[in-house]
Design an enzyme around this catalytic site. Structure first.
Site, mmCIF file in Angstrom:
data_model
loop_
_atom_site.group_PDB
_atom_site.id
_atom_site.type_symbol
_atom_site.label_atom_id
_atom_site.label_comp_id
_atom_site.label_asym_id
_atom_site.label_seq_id
_atom_site.Cartn_x
_atom_site.Cartn_y
_atom_site.Cartn_z
ATOM 1 N N HIS A 424 7.216 5.083 -0.050
ATOM 2 C CA HIS A 424 6.014 4.269 0.145
ATOM 3 C C HIS A 424 6.337 2.956 0.849
ATOM 4 C CE1 HIS A 424 2.903 1.386 -1.225
ATOM 5 N NE2 HIS A 424 2.100 2.418 -0.977
ATOM 6 N N CYS A 800 1.834 13.695 13.298
ATOM 7 C CA CYS A 800 1.487 12.344 12.847
ATOM 8 C C CYS A 800 2.350 11.884 11.681
ATOM 9 C CB CYS A 800 0.006 12.246 12.488
ATOM 10 S SG CYS A 800 -0.429 13.318 11.119
HETATM 11 C C1 PEP Z 1 2.480 13.418 6.374
HETATM 12 O O1 PEP Z 1 2.531 13.989 5.287
HETATM 13 O O2 PEP Z 1 3.237 13.684 7.315
HETATM 14 C C2 PEP Z 1 1.503 12.354 6.610
HETATM 15 C C3 PEP Z 1 1.378 11.800 7.795
HETATM 16 O O3 PEP Z 1 0.737 11.971 5.560
HETATM 17 P P1 PEP Z 1 1.188 10.979 4.393
HETATM 18 O O4 PEP Z 1 2.473 10.339 4.833
HETATM 19 O O5 PEP Z 1 0.083 10.015 4.219
HETATM 20 O O6 PEP Z 1 1.373 11.895 3.247
#
Ligand code: PEP
Ligand code: MG
Length: 853
Positions: A424, A800
């Site tokens: 995080h 992403c």
């Molecule tokens: C992912 O899981 O790659 C993503 C972009 O979402 P998050 O990092 O918010 O879980």
């Protein structure tokens, strides 16, 4: 002794057949200087093949080599590997010095100068060639007897007099340099710098241009740019009656240009200074590079001994490349290729000045680049209070949770004891452009006592000043010297040139108006991921959010959501306004609901008060929401299926914002993305709800609008079933953070604990959360892309996850035909440049293999 094969060498003339691969970079560079008509002393180049043979025991006719240098030769020998970064043995000066030559020098320049040269040669020969202990000369007192004493010492140690014959001296010097290159430690050292196993050494033998004499004599180095900023500036030093690089070591060296702090070469001889400036300009235009020139003046006569590429910081590298292209010396494409994409992050953030002192007390994973100086705080409220007082602070937590976001916003840097590159703290810090170090497990953190104990026993408390270096992963005691970011015209110009050649889109992951503004500043082509849950952590929204979570009935939930609706609408209006018509991809709510609940008893009590419910009810509800495996539990689309009102509210907010913006005359086509999908039916269900909301908003407002609905591929099953999922999705965006987590069965928040061991022991070549695992996760991307496109030819494909900004992932996505990559705003410039490098590399390959692009 082996029989001598004829060993090859050549004089460095404008037309000699000298190549960097055979003779090394220095020989080639000297030939270029000769071609520029610079006053380079006579030079002979020995190719690598000859040097190898010498190391193997063959002897070279050094008398024949010395014949190139007149009747009384005095020469230097310098290393010339193919690449200057590979190092090589040290230069030996004044080879050929003996009693006769010494006498001649005494007559010409006086005993002191002649003694100094001879003594220098004896010392360097004794240590580099005869391999004697350098300390043996320590007791020799400077003065007229020093030379004799050194010669006597040599004889005592070696049981033979110091060699008088220049040919023998040269033979021994060449042999020792050739062998030094083959030594194990030299080999390991250069391989660490990227040299191939078979890297070879060339040598150059050059007539000594003496830096001593009766008239103006001395030596120095000069360059025409500042090595840290890259701005035009003459830097270097000059020292009268000196040789080699002495001028850089001695404090009595003088300045080159006129300087109020002391005498300069320009004062001493404006004419020679002018010649140097002229040679510098010739090097720049004809060698197409900023060079540092090593020069010698002997009785007013200038010689150029060598020229090397100016050592430079990343920011100077960019400035120099752009200036060379703007002056028409290199093409814009070459300027783009000369700047390493990863070096850009050094320009985007303040940096700890590499020239300053570093008192490191902790080391962790470099999770978000840049440097920051601030006072230690141990909680988010303390960070907010510190920011309110206008005091920069570094937030230290065991690990961060969503409720720390406000604290992170208030801090200038974040340090966590736990976590890895996609934990995080790391993800949020990169998004905010905050320097961040995670997984600093050598530290002992006592949050309650507001105390941090370093591995060396030093204790740091709240309010202590520290420097965080997110580029190296180090934490330093005190305030280190800093360099400001370098987002100037040169930076923008270079990225403009990069955009002109790249062929894959670059978007940004942006959750807030501030992120979006940053994304625009870095010229992202839209938002590829807006994580909407972050919008609910503001204090006023968190209360309503909790009311929604605690609602007993669907109506109560709807009432709470109705209060959140206008706030969400306003969020999207702002984002659309900032992005001014560029695509914005909004991800529907993703995390498990319990992340929004307080974790302490105190927090639960406050919540019970706010909701006007008994503490026991609130505690029970919170316990009921707890999951054994929340990352695999009720989150993402699963919430959307079980509690459809949440997604319905978000869709309504998105569409109403779209209408509002359209009314202002700036139409947008929002993209709505469903997270954590694993089955087609999930998409069908959500799509049905969202289409209904869109229809209702169209009817209510009387305004027509379009939108795209897509799926975030984060589970292996979604990748495998992409063919059928694509029936209902206009786009697929691979969320490689979760996809990596689920493909490996590896927790993205806990992997930091053992990742180092895993990488060190070669289990994984790299941390897969950091560098995309092309073999496994990559295969899922390939399958997903292929199957998705099979169903829908115009399917938009993107990535992403945090990998989006890595050059390796961009290369992979480009090969798979993806439309764009999306990454944190601060990685957008790097991604733009890396994509341009890939496109330019393809052009070169196409030219090489004759394929049409
Ligand atoms: C992912 O899981 O790659 C993503 C972009 O979402 P998050 O990092 O918010 O879980
Ligand atoms: Mg995810």
């Amino acid at each position: 002794m082996q029989k001598n094969p004829p060993l090859d060498y050549c004089e460095v003339t404008p037309s000699a057949a000298i190549t960097p691969s055979a003779h090394g970079w220095r020989a080639k560079c000297l030939q270029r200087l000769v071609r520029l008509d610079l006053p380079v002393p006579q030079t002979v180049a020995l190719p690598a093949q000859t040097v190898r043979a010498i190391a193997a025991g063959h002897t070279l006719d050094t008398r024949a080599i010395l014949a190139h240098f007149g009747a009384t030769p005095l020469v230097s020998v310098r290393p010339s590997p193919e690449n200057p970064d590979w190092g090589g043995p040290g230069t030996v000066l004044n080879v050929g010095m003996n009693a006769g030559r010494h006498m001649a020098l005494v007559q010409r320049h006086g005993a002191e100068a002649a003694d100094a040269l001879y003594l220098r040669f004896v010392q360097s020969y004794a240590t580099h060639v005869a391999r004697l202990d350098p300390d043996m000369f320590d007791d020799i007192k400077p003065g007229p007897k020093a030379l004799d004493e050194a010669l006597r010492q040599y004889e005592r140690e070696m049981d033979e007099p110091f060699p008088e014959d220049p040919a023998q001296q040269l033979s021994e010097v060449l042999r020792s340099m050739a062998r030094a290159w083959e030594g194990t430690s030299a080999r390991l050292l250069r391989q660490a710098k990227g040299a191939p196993v078979e890297a070879a050494l060339g040598l150059v033998v050059q007539a000594m241009a003496q830096g001593i004499g009766q008239g103006l004599s001395g030596s120095g180095v000069i360059q025409f740019v500042d090595p840290v900023t890259g701005l035009p500036q003459v830097t270097g030093r000059y020292l009268g009656n000196s040789q080699g690089r002495d001028a850089l070591k001695k404090t009595e060296a003088m300045y080159l240009t006129r300087d109020p702090r002391g005498p300069s070469l320009e004062d001493l001889s404006p004419e020679i200074f002018g010649q140097l400036a002229h040679h510098g300009a010739a090097c720049r235009t004809r060698l197409r590079e900023e060079m540092q020139i090593e020069f010698t003046i002997e009785d007013g006569q200038l010689s150029v001994l060598d020229a090397v590429k100016v050592q430079r910081s990343a920011r100077a590298g960019l400035k120099i490349a752009v200036a060379l292209a703007q002056d028409g010396i290199i093409s814009p494409e070459e300027a783009v290729l000369r700047v390493e994409p990863r070096a850009l992050s050094e320009l985007l953030h303040p940096q700890v000045d590499p020239r300053g002192a570093r008192d490191v007390f902790a080391k962790g994973i470099a999770a978000s680049p840049g440097g920051a100086v601030g006072r230690l705080v141990f909680s988010s409220p303390a960070a907010q209070a510190s920011a309110a007082r206008g005091e920069p602070c570094i937030l230290v937590r065991r690990e961060t949770a969503p409720e720390d976001i406000r604290g992170m916003h208030s801090a200038v840097g974040v340090l966590t004891e736990r976590g890895g590159v996609t934990s995080h703290a790391a993800v949020i810090a990169r998004g905010l452009g905050l320097p961040c170090v995670v997984g600093a497990s050598g530290l002992r953190l006592e949050t309650k006592d507001k105390k941090l104990t370093a591995a060396d026993g030093r204790v740091f408390r709240e309010g202590d000043l520290v420097t965080l270096d997110g580029t190296t992963g180090e934490v330093l005691a005190g305030a280190a010297d800093m360099l400001a970011p370098a987002l100037d015209d040169s930076f923008r110009t270079l990225l403009g040139w990069a955009d002109a050649v790249r062929d894959i889109g670059i978007r940004a992951n942006a959750d807030t108006p501030a992120d979006a503004a940053q994304a625009r500043q870095f010229e992202a082509q839209g938002i590829g991921l807006c994580r909407t849950e972050h919008m609910f952590f503001d204090e006023d929204r968190l209360v309503v959010m909790r009311e929604m979570i605690f609602a007993d009935t669907s109506q109560d939930r709807a009432a709470a959501l109705a209060r959140l609706l206008p706030m969400q609408r306003e969020d999207f209006v702002q984002l659309f306004e900032i992005m001014a018509g560029l695509p914005v991809c909004i991800r529907l709510f993703d995390p498990p609901l319990h992340e929004f609940l307080p974790h302490s008893r105190e927090g639960l009590r406050e919540l019970a008060e706010a909701l006007d419910k008994p503490l026991s009810d609130v505690t029970r509800r919170a316990e009921a929401l707890a999951e054994f495996n929340p990352m695999l539990g009720m989150r993402g689309v699963r919430l959307g299926v079980v509690l459809p009102e949440i997604y319905a509210m978000q869709a309504q907010a998105i569409f109403e914002a779209t209408v509002e913006i359209a009314k202002k005359g700036a139409p947008v086509v929002p993209e709505i993305m469903i997270p954590l999908v694993s089955a087609r039916r999930e998409v069908e269900l959500v799509k049905t709800h969202i289409d209904a909301v869109a229809a209702a908003v169209r009817v209510k407002t009387g305004v027509q609008f379009d939108y795209k609905l897509g799926v975030m591929v984060e589970t292996p099953r979604a990748a495998l079933r992409a063919g059928e999922i694509a029936q209902h999705a206009a786009f697929l965006s691979f969320g490689t953070n979760d996809l990596t987590q689920m493909t490996y069965g590896l927790s993205r928040d806990d992997a930091g604990r053992f990742m180092n061991t895993y990488v060190q022991q070669g289990v994984f070549p790299e941390d897969p959360f950091h560098i995309l695992d092309v073999d496994g996760v990559g295969e899922l991307l390939h399958i997903g892309a292929e199957r998705g496109r099979h169903t829908r030819k115009d399917l938009t494909l993107s990535i992403c996850g945090e990998h989006g900004g890595n050059p390796e992932s961009i290369a992979f996505c480009r090969r798979q035909g993806f439309d764009y990559v999306s990454c944190s705003p601060f990685r957008v410039p790097l991604a733009r440049l890396a994509a341009a490098h890939l496109a330019l590399a393809d052009r070169v390959d196409n030219r090489k293999f004759g394929t049409k692009s």
